[in-house]
Design a protein around this motif. Structure first.
Motif, PDB file in Angstrom:
ATOM      1  N   GLY A 241       2.287  25.635   0.503  1.00  0.00           N
ATOM      2  CA  GLY A 241       3.382  25.069   0.348  1.00  0.00           C
ATOM      3  C   GLY A 241       5.061  25.669   0.623  1.00  0.00           C
ATOM      4  O   GLY A 241       5.913  25.125   1.191  1.00  0.00           O
ATOM      5  N   THR A 242       4.500  26.871  -0.352  1.00  0.00           N
ATOM      6  CA  THR A 242       5.952  27.417  -0.408  1.00  0.00           C
ATOM      7  C   THR A 242       6.252  28.400   1.162  1.00  0.00           C
ATOM      8  O   THR A 242       7.853  28.011   1.189  1.00  0.00           O
ATOM      9  CB  THR A 242       5.367  28.393  -1.370  1.00  0.00           C
ATOM     10  N   LEU A 243       5.241  28.344   1.473  1.00  0.00           N
ATOM     11  CA  LEU A 243       4.860  29.192   2.382  1.00  0.00           C
ATOM     12  C   LEU A 243       5.774  28.475   4.256  1.00  0.00           C
ATOM     13  O   LEU A 243       6.386  28.795   4.848  1.00  0.00           O
ATOM     14  CB  LEU A 243       3.599  29.916   3.253  1.00  0.00           C
ATOM     15  N   ALA A 244       5.197  27.180   4.039  1.00  0.00           N
ATOM     16  CA  ALA A 244       5.549  25.997   5.155  1.00  0.00           C
ATOM     17  C   ALA A 244       6.975  25.828   4.523  1.00  0.00           C
ATOM     18  O   ALA A 244       7.381  25.693   5.782  1.00  0.00           O
ATOM     19  CB  ALA A 244       4.338  24.921   4.749  1.00  0.00           C
ATOM     20  N   ALA A 245       7.494  25.389   3.738  1.00  0.00           N
ATOM     21  CA  ALA A 245       8.788  25.556   3.230  1.00  0.00           C
ATOM     22  C   ALA A 245       9.526  26.683   3.621  1.00  0.00           C
ATOM     23  O   ALA A 245      10.837  26.356   4.216  1.00  0.00           O
ATOM     24  CB  ALA A 245       8.928  24.827   1.658  1.00  0.00           C
ATOM     25  N   THR A 246       9.217  27.564   3.820  1.00  0.00           N
ATOM     26  CA  THR A 246       9.904  29.656   3.921  1.00  0.00           C
ATOM     27  C   THR A 246       9.662  29.255   5.426  1.00  0.00           C
ATOM     28  O   THR A 246      11.062  28.887   6.021  1.00  0.00           O
ATOM     29  CB  THR A 246       8.865  30.108   3.363  1.00  0.00           C
ATOM     30  N   ALA A 247       9.303  28.681   5.796  1.00  0.00           N
ATOM     31  CA  ALA A 247       8.851  28.559   7.962  1.00  0.00           C
ATOM     32  C   ALA A 247      10.539  27.361   8.421  1.00  0.00           C
ATOM     33  O   ALA A 247      11.114  28.331   9.319  1.00  0.00           O
ATOM     34  CB  ALA A 247       7.556  28.282   8.268  1.00  0.00           C
ATOM     35  N   LEU A 248       9.797  26.412   7.975  1.00  0.00           N
ATOM     36  CA  LEU A 248      11.011  25.617   8.266  1.00  0.00           C
ATOM     37  C   LEU A 248      12.755  25.664   8.178  1.00  0.00           C
ATOM     38  O   LEU A 248      13.685  25.399   8.493  1.00  0.00           O
ATOM     39  CB  LEU A 248      10.439  24.578   7.813  1.00  0.00           C
ATOM     40  N   ALA A 249      12.609  26.029   6.643  1.00  0.00           N
ATOM     41  CA  ALA A 249      13.416  26.789   6.014  1.00  0.00           C
ATOM     42  C   ALA A 249      14.646  27.710   6.638  1.00  0.00           C
ATOM     43  O   ALA A 249      15.873  28.336   7.229  1.00  0.00           O
ATOM     44  CB  ALA A 249      14.355  27.009   5.220  1.00  0.00           C
ATOM     45  N   ALA A 250      13.377  28.689   7.293  1.00  0.00           N
ATOM     46  CA  ALA A 250      13.799  30.236   8.357  1.00  0.00           C
ATOM     47  C   ALA A 250      14.183  29.533   9.952  1.00  0.00           C
ATOM     48  O   ALA A 250      15.115  30.103  10.389  1.00  0.00           O
ATOM     49  CB  ALA A 250      12.970  30.496   8.669  1.00  0.00           C
ATOM     50  N   ARG A 251      13.744  28.090  10.348  1.00  0.00           N
ATOM     51  CA  ARG A 251      13.593  27.971  11.798  1.00  0.00           C
ATOM     52  C   ARG A 251      15.047  27.592  11.854  1.00  0.00           C
ATOM     53  O   ARG A 251      16.332  27.304  12.340  1.00  0.00           O
ATOM     54  CB  ARG A 251      13.148  27.088  11.702  1.00  0.00           C
ATOM     55  N   ASP A 252      15.333  26.864  10.574  1.00  0.00           N
ATOM     56  CA  ASP A 252      16.820  26.121  10.861  1.00  0.00           C
ATOM     57  C   ASP A 252      17.902  27.262  10.333  1.00  0.00           C
ATOM     58  O   ASP A 252      19.146  26.748   9.941  1.00  0.00           O
ATOM     59  CB  ASP A 252      17.146  24.818  10.006  1.00  0.00           C
ATOM     60  N   GLY A 253      18.324  28.650   9.859  1.00  0.00           N
ATOM     61  CA  GLY A 253      18.597  29.379   9.740  1.00  0.00           C
ATOM     62  C   GLY A 253      18.990  29.996   8.835  1.00  0.00           C
ATOM     63  O   GLY A 253      19.731  30.290   8.637  1.00  0.00           O
ATOM     64  N   ALA A 254      18.281  29.524   7.488  1.00  0.00           N
ATOM     65  CA  ALA A 254      18.068  30.230   5.816  1.00  0.00           C
ATOM     66  C   ALA A 254      18.001  31.601   6.153  1.00  0.00           C
ATOM     67  O   ALA A 254      17.771  32.144   6.790  1.00  0.00           O
ATOM     68  CB  ALA A 254      17.317  29.803   5.294  1.00  0.00           C
ATOM     69  N   ALA A 255      18.897  31.909   5.441  1.00  0.00           N
ATOM     70  CA  ALA A 255      19.167  33.393   5.475  1.00  0.00           C
ATOM     71  C   ALA A 255      18.272  34.331   4.419  1.00  0.00           C
ATOM     72  O   ALA A 255      17.801  35.755   4.389  1.00  0.00           O
ATOM     73  CB  ALA A 255      20.618  34.135   5.664  1.00  0.00           C
ATOM     74  N   VAL A 256      18.022  34.059   3.587  1.00  0.00           N
ATOM     75  CA  VAL A 256      17.611  34.360   2.374  1.00  0.00           C
ATOM     76  C   VAL A 256      15.967  34.282   1.614  1.00  0.00           C
ATOM     77  O   VAL A 256      16.809  33.120   1.605  1.00  0.00           O
ATOM     78  CB  VAL A 256      18.745  35.770   1.318  1.00  0.00           C
ATOM     79  N   PHE A 257      15.360  34.883   1.023  1.00  0.00           N
ATOM     80  CA  PHE A 257      13.942  33.637   0.441  1.00  0.00           C
ATOM     81  C   PHE A 257      13.701  34.187  -1.375  1.00  0.00           C
ATOM     82  O   PHE A 257      13.685  35.600  -0.118  1.00  0.00           O
ATOM     83  CB  PHE A 257      12.796  33.471   1.561  1.00  0.00           C
ATOM     84  N   ARG A 258      13.852  33.907  -1.664  1.00  0.00           N
ATOM     85  CA  ARG A 258      13.472  34.611  -3.075  1.00  0.00           C
ATOM     86  C   ARG A 258      11.805  34.013  -3.242  1.00  0.00           C
ATOM     87  O   ARG A 258      11.748  33.327  -3.314  1.00  0.00           O
ATOM     88  CB  ARG A 258      14.373  34.405  -4.503  1.00  0.00           C
ATOM     89  N   ALA A 259      11.127  35.211  -3.422  1.00  0.00           N
ATOM     90  CA  ALA A 259       9.861  35.125  -2.953  1.00  0.00           C
ATOM     91  C   ALA A 259       8.491  35.954  -4.002  1.00  0.00           C
ATOM     92  O   ALA A 259       9.395  37.111  -4.777  1.00  0.00           O
ATOM     93  CB  ALA A 259       9.219  35.092  -1.592  1.00  0.00           C
ATOM     94  N   HIS A 260       7.424  35.365  -4.881  1.00  0.00           N
ATOM     95  CA  HIS A 260       7.306  36.116  -5.680  1.00  0.00           C
ATOM     96  C   HIS A 260       6.004  36.638  -4.364  1.00  0.00           C
ATOM     97  O   HIS A 260       5.947  37.867  -4.816  1.00  0.00           O
ATOM     98  CB  HIS A 260       5.862  34.951  -5.975  1.00  0.00           C
ATOM     99  N   GLU A 261       5.704  36.269  -3.370  1.00  0.00           N
ATOM    100  CA  GLU A 261       4.654  36.514  -2.207  1.00  0.00           C
ATOM    101  C   GLU A 261       5.669  37.046  -1.668  1.00  0.00           C
ATOM    102  O   GLU A 261       5.842  36.764  -0.133  1.00  0.00           O
ATOM    103  CB  GLU A 261       3.329  35.451  -1.405  1.00  0.00           C
ATOM    104  N   VAL A 262       5.879  38.377  -1.574  1.00  0.00           N
ATOM    105  CA  VAL A 262       6.603  39.573  -0.261  1.00  0.00           C
ATOM    106  C   VAL A 262       5.799  39.613   0.577  1.00  0.00           C
ATOM    107  O   VAL A 262       6.896  38.973   1.879  1.00  0.00           O
ATOM    108  CB  VAL A 262       6.822  40.844  -1.358  1.00  0.00           C
TER     109      VAL A 262
END
Lengths: 289, 248
Positions: A241-262
Motif C-alpha cells: 500500500g505504501t508503494l502504491a501511494a508512492t507511485a501515485l504521488a510521484a506521478r503527481d510530482g512529489a519530490a522526496v519520499f521518506r521510506a523504510h524500504e529504500v
C-alpha cells in the motif's frame, strides 16, 4: 515540474524524485521497533540505505508516537555522535535529522547535518532559526496544531487540503524570510499527524495542489496507519500500500519520499519515471536485437 | 419538567458507515442506543432536547444539519440552516428514525463551562416544556490505555468507573461534583453535558439504568437511561451549591 533541491551545498538536482531513508536511533519506533537503536546497527542501516539508492538519510532519536519521555540531552546523545560518524563515512550524503527541538537541531548541524525535518510543524519555533543560522534545509510540516508525540482524536478540518497548503506554505515563506535557503525548503503534508485516514487519503488524492505551490513536496507515507486502515492490514503488511501511494504521488510530482524500504521505493520511482518518459529504461534490447 | 433522559456516546465511528468493516465492533452499543432513544419517546415528551459539548454554549433550535464532512466523511443528517457540532451531529443521527415524534431543540454547552453554569443551564432546559426528554451526548476518558488516543493516564479507568456508577444510580450529586481540571486532563468529553443533566434532574428522583459501558477503542463510552416517577418530585436543590463549591 520538479525544482532543484540543495542542502548546505549538496545538490540533489531536479532530475528524479528522491528517496529519504529512515534510520531510527530509537528503541521503540513503530515499524523498526528498535532494530537500529544500537550505534553499529544504525551505521549498517545507513550503509545499506546508501547501497539501495537513498539520496538522503533521516536520523531520528525519538519515536513519533506517545511513549517513554526522551529528554533533550538523551536525544542529542542518540543523534549527534551518530551524525558525526555518518558524515565521516559519507562526506557527500545528505544527512537529515528528524527532531522538533532547536537544541538538537543545533547539535546535529554543528556535526554536519544538512536538513532539519521538523515533523511537529514548528512546535519549537526556534528550530527553523537554527536551520537559517546554519544555512541548512528545513521541512515544513502540518499537524493541525498537535502537541509533539500526541495522537489525533476527532480532529476536524473544513478543508484539509487547503489547511495543509496554507500552513506549509506559510511556514516555507517564513523560513525563507529568516534565511533558510529557498532551495533547501520542503513542504510535507505529514500523513497521520493530526489527521484521520480519510484526511490522509484526501491529501494524496490532491497531491497536485501541494505540488502547485511550487515548493518541493516531501511525502512521508511509509507503513503508516492510514495505509493499514485503508487495506485492513497490520503493520507487517503495509509495504504494498505504501508503494502504491508512492507511485501515485510521484506521478503527481512529489519530490522526496521518506521510506523504510529504500530499494523498493527507488524501484517504484524509477518505474514511474520510466512510464512518464522522464527516465530512460536501464536497458532496451528486447525486440531490438 | 424532565420526564426522561438518555446518555449516549458521540464518536464519529458510532455511525455505521464511518468505520468500514469494523463497524460491527459497535453493533451492540448501537442497539443499546436505540433502546435508550425509544425509552425517551415512550415517556411522551412534548419536547426532546439534544445536548452535547462544543466550543461554546448555544441553542441551535430545530432547523439544523449535522455533518461529518470535517472528519473526511460525506455524511449529513437533516437539512436545516444551523450546522451542528460533532456531539449534536451524532445526536441528530440517533434521532433519525424518530424525527417526527416530538418537537426538538439542539443545545450545546461549552467544554469549559463551570459545573455551576452547567447545572443552571440544566435547570433552564428542564423548564422549557411540561414534559422534557433530554438526550445527552458525552464520552468518558480518551486516556484509558497506552493505545488510547490520549495515551495512558493511570486514573482514567477509575474516573470512568465512577461516572458509570453515577449514571447507573441516577446520582446527580456525583455528576455535579466532577472537577473540570481532572476531566480536561483525562480528555473526558462528557463532563459539561453530564453536569447539565444533573441540573435538569435536580428536582427529580432519577431511576437510572446503565445499558452499556465499554471502551473498544480506548475511549470510555456510556449508554444510560434515567426515568422519573412524575408523581413525586424530590425536594431540595442542594446540588447547585455543591457545584459552586467544587468549581475550580
Amino acid at each position: 515540474m520538479r525544482t532543484t533541491v540543495r542542502f548546505r551545498g549538496r545538490d540533489l538536482g531536479a532530475q528524479r524524485p528522491l528517496v529519504m531513508a529512515i534510520v531510527n536511533r530509537t528503541p521503540d519506533s513503530f515499524y523498526d521497533r528498535g532494530r537500529t537503536f544500537e550505534f553499529d546497527a544504525a551505521l549498517s542501516a545507513v550503509d545499506e540505505a546508501v547501497a539501495d539508492g537513498a539520496d538522503i538519510v533521516d536520523i531520528g532519536g525519538v519515536k513519533a508516537g506517545p511513549g517513554t519521555l526522551v529528554g533533550v540531552d538523551e536525544e542529542i546523545e542518540r543523534t549527534a555522535p551518530f551524525v558525526t560518524e555518518v558524515r565521516r563515512n559519507f562526506p557527500e550524503l545528505v544527512i537529515s535529522v528528524d527532531t522538533w527541538r532547536h537544541e538538537v537541531g543545533r547539535a546535529v548541524c554543528v556535526r554536519g547535518a544538512d536538513l532539519l525535518n521538523d515533523t511537529w510543524a514548528g512546535a519549537d519555533p526556534k528550530l527553523v532559526e537554527v536551520a537559517a543560522e546554519f544555512r541548512a534545509g528545513y521541512v515544513c510540516s502540518h499537524t493541525g496544531g498537535a502537541v509533539p508525540r500526541t495522537r489525533p482524536h476527532r480532529v476536524r478540518y473544513e478543508d484539509v487540503v487547503r489547511s495543509v497548503v496554507e500552513e506549509t506554505t506559510r511556514q516555507a515563506e517564513r523560513a525563507a524570510e529568516i534565511g533558510v535557503p529557498e532551495d533547501g525548503i520542503l513542504i510535507d503534508p505529514t500523513h497521520d499527524f493530526g489527521k484521520n485516514t480519510r484526511h490522509s487519503l484526501a491529501l494524496l488524492r490532491h497531491t497536485d495542489q501541494l505540488v502547485a505551490t511550487g515548493w518541493p513536496v516531501l511525502m512521508a507515507l511509509s507503513n503508516k496507519d492510514f495505509v493499514g486502515e485503508t487495506l485492513g492490514t497490520e503493520l507487517s503488511e503495509r509495504v504494498t500500500g505504501t508503494l502504491a501511494a508512492t507511485a501515485l504521488a510521484a506521478r503527481d510530482g512529489a519530490a522526496v519520499f521518506r521510506a523504510h524500504e529504500v530499494r523498493q521505493t527507488r524501484q517504484v520511482l524509477d518505474m514511474v519515471a520510466g512510464i512518464a518518459g522522464e527516465r530512460e529504461p536501464a536497458s532496451t534490447v528486447r525486440g531490438l536485437a | 419538567m424532565l420526564v426522561a433522559a438518555g446518555v449516549f456516546p458521540h464518536p464519529p465511528v458510532l455511525v455505521p458507515g464511518v468505520a468500514g468493516h469494523r463497524a460491527a465492533d459497535l453493533d451492540g452499543m448501537r442497539a443499546n442506543c436505540e433502546l435508550a432513544v425509544t425509552r425517551l419517546f415512550d415517556n411522551d415528551p412534548d419536547l426532546v432536547v439534544v445536548l452535547g459539548g462544543d466550543d461554546r454554549t448555544a441553542c441551535h433550535g430545530s432547523d439544523v444539519t449535522g455533518t461529518l464532512a470535517p472528519y473526511g466523511l460525506d455524511m449529513t443528517f437533516g437539512d436545516g440552516s444551523a450546522r451542528l457540532p460533532l456531539s449534536l451531529t451524532i445526536g441528530r443521527w440517533l434521532l433519525e428514525s424518530h424525527i417526527d415524534r416530538a418537537a426538538r431543540e439542539f443545545h450545546s454547552v461549552a467544554w469549559n463551562a463551570t459545573p455551576a453554569e452547567c447545572f443552571r443551564l440544566g435547570e433552564r432546559i428542564a423548564d422549557r416544556a411540561a414534559r422534557v426528554a433530554l438526550l445527552v451526548l458525552g464520552d468518558g476518558s480518551a486516556c484509558r490505555t497506552e493505545r488510547s488516543p490520549g495515551f495512558l493516564e493511570p486514573d482514567a479507568v477509575a474516573y470512568d468507573d465512577h461516572v458509570a456508577e453515577a449514571l447507573r444510580c441516577g446520582d446527580t450529586t456525583a455528576l455535579a461534583a466532577l472537577r473540570p481540571k481532572t476531566a480536561d486532563r483525562l480528555l473526558v468529553a462528557g463532563r459539561p453535558a453530564w453536569q447539565v443533566l444533573a441540573g435538569a434532574a435536580s428536582e427529580r428522583s432519577p431511576s437510572g439504568e446503565l445499558l452499556d459501558y465499554s471502551a473498544p477503542y480506548g475511549v470510555g463510552y456510556f449508554v444510560a437511561t434515567w426515568l422519573f416517577d412524575s408523581a413525586f418530585p424530590s425536594s431540595g436543590r442542594s446540588e447547585p451549591d455543591r457545584a459552586e463549591t467544587r468549581a475550580e
